[in-house]
Design an enzyme around this catalytic site. Structure first.
Site, PDB file in Angstrom:
ATOM      1  N   SER A 124      -1.054  23.872  27.267  1.00  0.00           N
ATOM      2  CA  SER A 124       0.192  24.426  26.712  1.00  0.00           C
ATOM      3  C   SER A 124       1.056  23.309  26.155  1.00  0.00           C
ATOM      4  O   SER A 124       1.003  22.165  26.637  1.00  0.00           O
ATOM      5  CB  SER A 124       0.935  25.135  27.855  1.00  0.00           C
ATOM      6  OG  SER A 124       2.263  25.401  27.485  1.00  0.00           O
ATOM      7  N   TYR A 148       4.656  25.139  36.970  1.00  0.00           N
ATOM      8  CA  TYR A 148       3.646  25.699  36.056  1.00  0.00           C
ATOM      9  C   TYR A 148       3.138  24.606  35.106  1.00  0.00           C
ATOM     10  O   TYR A 148       1.928  24.402  34.955  1.00  0.00           O
ATOM     11  CB  TYR A 148       4.232  26.875  35.257  1.00  0.00           C
ATOM     12  CG  TYR A 148       3.410  27.212  34.037  1.00  0.00           C
ATOM     13  CD1 TYR A 148       2.160  27.823  34.156  1.00  0.00           C
ATOM     14  CD2 TYR A 148       3.862  26.889  32.736  1.00  0.00           C
ATOM     15  CE1 TYR A 148       1.385  28.100  33.030  1.00  0.00           C
ATOM     16  CE2 TYR A 148       3.091  27.162  31.620  1.00  0.00           C
ATOM     17  CZ  TYR A 148       1.865  27.771  31.762  1.00  0.00           C
ATOM     18  OH  TYR A 148       1.090  28.035  30.650  1.00  0.00           O
ATOM     19  N   LYS A 152      -0.699  22.543  34.476  1.00  0.00           N
ATOM     20  CA  LYS A 152      -1.419  22.300  33.210  1.00  0.00           C
ATOM     21  C   LYS A 152      -1.737  20.815  33.062  1.00  0.00           C
ATOM     22  O   LYS A 152      -2.849  20.435  32.692  1.00  0.00           O
ATOM     23  CB  LYS A 152      -0.575  22.774  32.021  1.00  0.00           C
ATOM     24  CG  LYS A 152      -0.425  24.269  31.935  1.00  0.00           C
ATOM     25  CD  LYS A 152      -1.748  24.945  31.643  1.00  0.00           C
ATOM     26  CE  LYS A 152      -1.673  26.445  31.778  1.00  0.00           C
ATOM     27  NZ  LYS A 152      -2.969  27.096  31.891  1.00  0.00           N
TER      28      LYS A 152
END
Ligand code: NAD
Ligand code: UD1
Length: 337
Positions: A124, A148, A152
């Site tokens: 992302s 979050y 990643k």
């Protein structure tokens, strides 16, 4: 070529399954349906006229996942499965780390055991943290602002380390910008549970009358109209980026990193205007304060994906909004409605 699609019942995964099947690939889908519906896979089958095995399996259950590898000869994995809500990740970080990272470790252990050497991972733009300038190239410094995003970044590192230790492994890290839109048929689209966090599904639910008005988070950013600017990309263009990655990078050992964005930035007010045009209705909104952690502008430099993968996003903002609206207006309550 048989592709294991983890998280294949989700928003981006299901759109990618359609494109894979239409291009002649065989697929196996694995998903625990935590944030998705099996009805979405029925839509994939209907739209493509093709069948495929589906395993309702949690990636935290390694034994159950091993069955998938035992029963299928897998050539490549596209790994979408994961939890993705930024706000929620700050409240239950351990759950996020466990789900996203342990799940990926299980997958890598099984890939090693069964000799699967190709993986494409859903990363992302969040891994660029608070970028100092735009457009963003792949060599920008990496950092994160929430658990979050950290999952990643950590998974990117895990995959780089795995590749360094196994010179047969092909790892492709695709850093998505802001996926929106839906399949043209109106039969599949984004189906967030509860009140959406992201702008586009929120706007779509206002348009369909489920929510009263859009809350615009900040109008004092140093952008042309003061609202936040992002790189919205049609989910079908994003899906096609995965096919290009498979085509060009499968069995090419190494770590291959690409931004998947359009290179164009649109403000919150421009998105509201584009959606309003697509649905033919005024969309009420109110200006609120900034959302903590948000940045003013974020958009990709997608040159590397163009040059090395031969991929460019082709669908414009009007098409993204029209396709989102077709799905939202015909499925106001998503797949289960
Ligand atoms: P999604 O929630 O619609 O899809 C993810 C799927 O993974 C869901 O179907 C969910 O049920 C499944 N899943 C989660 N944990 C699992 C587990 N332990 N075992 C098996 N299945 C599990 O999300 P999406 O928008 O399609 O995103 C797909 C991937 O792309 C995610 O990794 C996400 O972080 C990443 N990504 C998404 C965006 C975005 O804006 N949508 C942006 C950048 C990156
Ligand atoms: C969010 C995630 C990011 C993820 C990206 C793509 C946060 C803080 N970040 O980023 O990690 O990679 O999605 O999935 O959640 N906005 C409003 N009103 C709303 C919702 C959003 O004005 O109700 C604004 C935001 O301030 C921003 C823009 O719309 O300027 C886009 O927001 P959103 O869709 O949440 O995406 P990102 O903030 O880019």
């Amino acid at each position: 070529m048989k592709i294991l699609v983890t998280g294949g019942a989700g928003y981006i995964g299901s759109h990618t399954c359609v494109e894979l099947l239409n291009a002649g690939y065989d697929i196996v889908v694995l998903d625990n349906l935590y944030n998705s519906s099996e009805k979405c896979l029925d839509a994939v089958k209907e739209l493509t006229g093709r069948d495929f095995p589906f395993y309702k399996v949690d990636m935290l259950d390694k034994d159950a996942m091993e069955q998938v590898f035992k029963e299928n000869e897998i050539d490549s994995v596209i790994h979408f499965a994961g939890l993705k809500a930024v706000g929620e990740s700050t409240k239950i970080p351990i759950t996020y780390y466990h789900n996203n990272i342990t799940g990926t470790l299980h997958l890598l252990q099984l890939m090693e055991k069964y000799g699967v050497n190709n993986i494409v991972f859903s990363s992302s733009a969040t891994v660029y943290g608070m970028p100092k300038t735009v457009p963003i190239t792949e060599d920008f410094p990496l950092s994160t602002t929430n658990p979050y995003g950290s999952t990643k970044l950590f998974i990117e590192q895990i995959l780089k380390d795995a590749q360094a230790a196994n010179n047969k492994l092909s790892v492709t890290l695709l850093r998505y910008f802001n996926p929106i839109g839906a399949n043209k048929s109106g039969k599949m689209g984004e189906d967030p549970k509860g009140i959406p966090n992201n702008l586009l599904p929120y706007v779509a639910q206002v348009a369909v009358g489920k929510l009263e008005k859009v809350h615009v988070f900040g109008s004092d950013y140093p952008t042309p109209d003061g609202t936040g600017v992002r790189d919205y990309i049609h989910v079908v263009d994003l899906a096609l980026g995965h096919l290009k990655a498979l085509e060009k990078k499968s069995n090419v050992p190494g770590v291959h990193i690409y931004n998947l964005g359009t290179g164009n930035g649109y403000s919150v007010l421009q998105i509201i205007a584009a959606f309003s045009k697509a649905c033919g209705k005024e969309i009420p909104y109110q200006i609120d304060g900034r959302r903590p952690g948000d940045i003013a502008e974020c958009y990709a430099d997608p040159t590397k994906a163009r040059d090395e993968l031969g991929w460019t996003a082709e669908r414009d903002i009007d098409e993204m909004c029209e396709d989102s609206w077709r799905w939202q207006s015909t499925h106001p309550n998503g797949f289960e409605g």
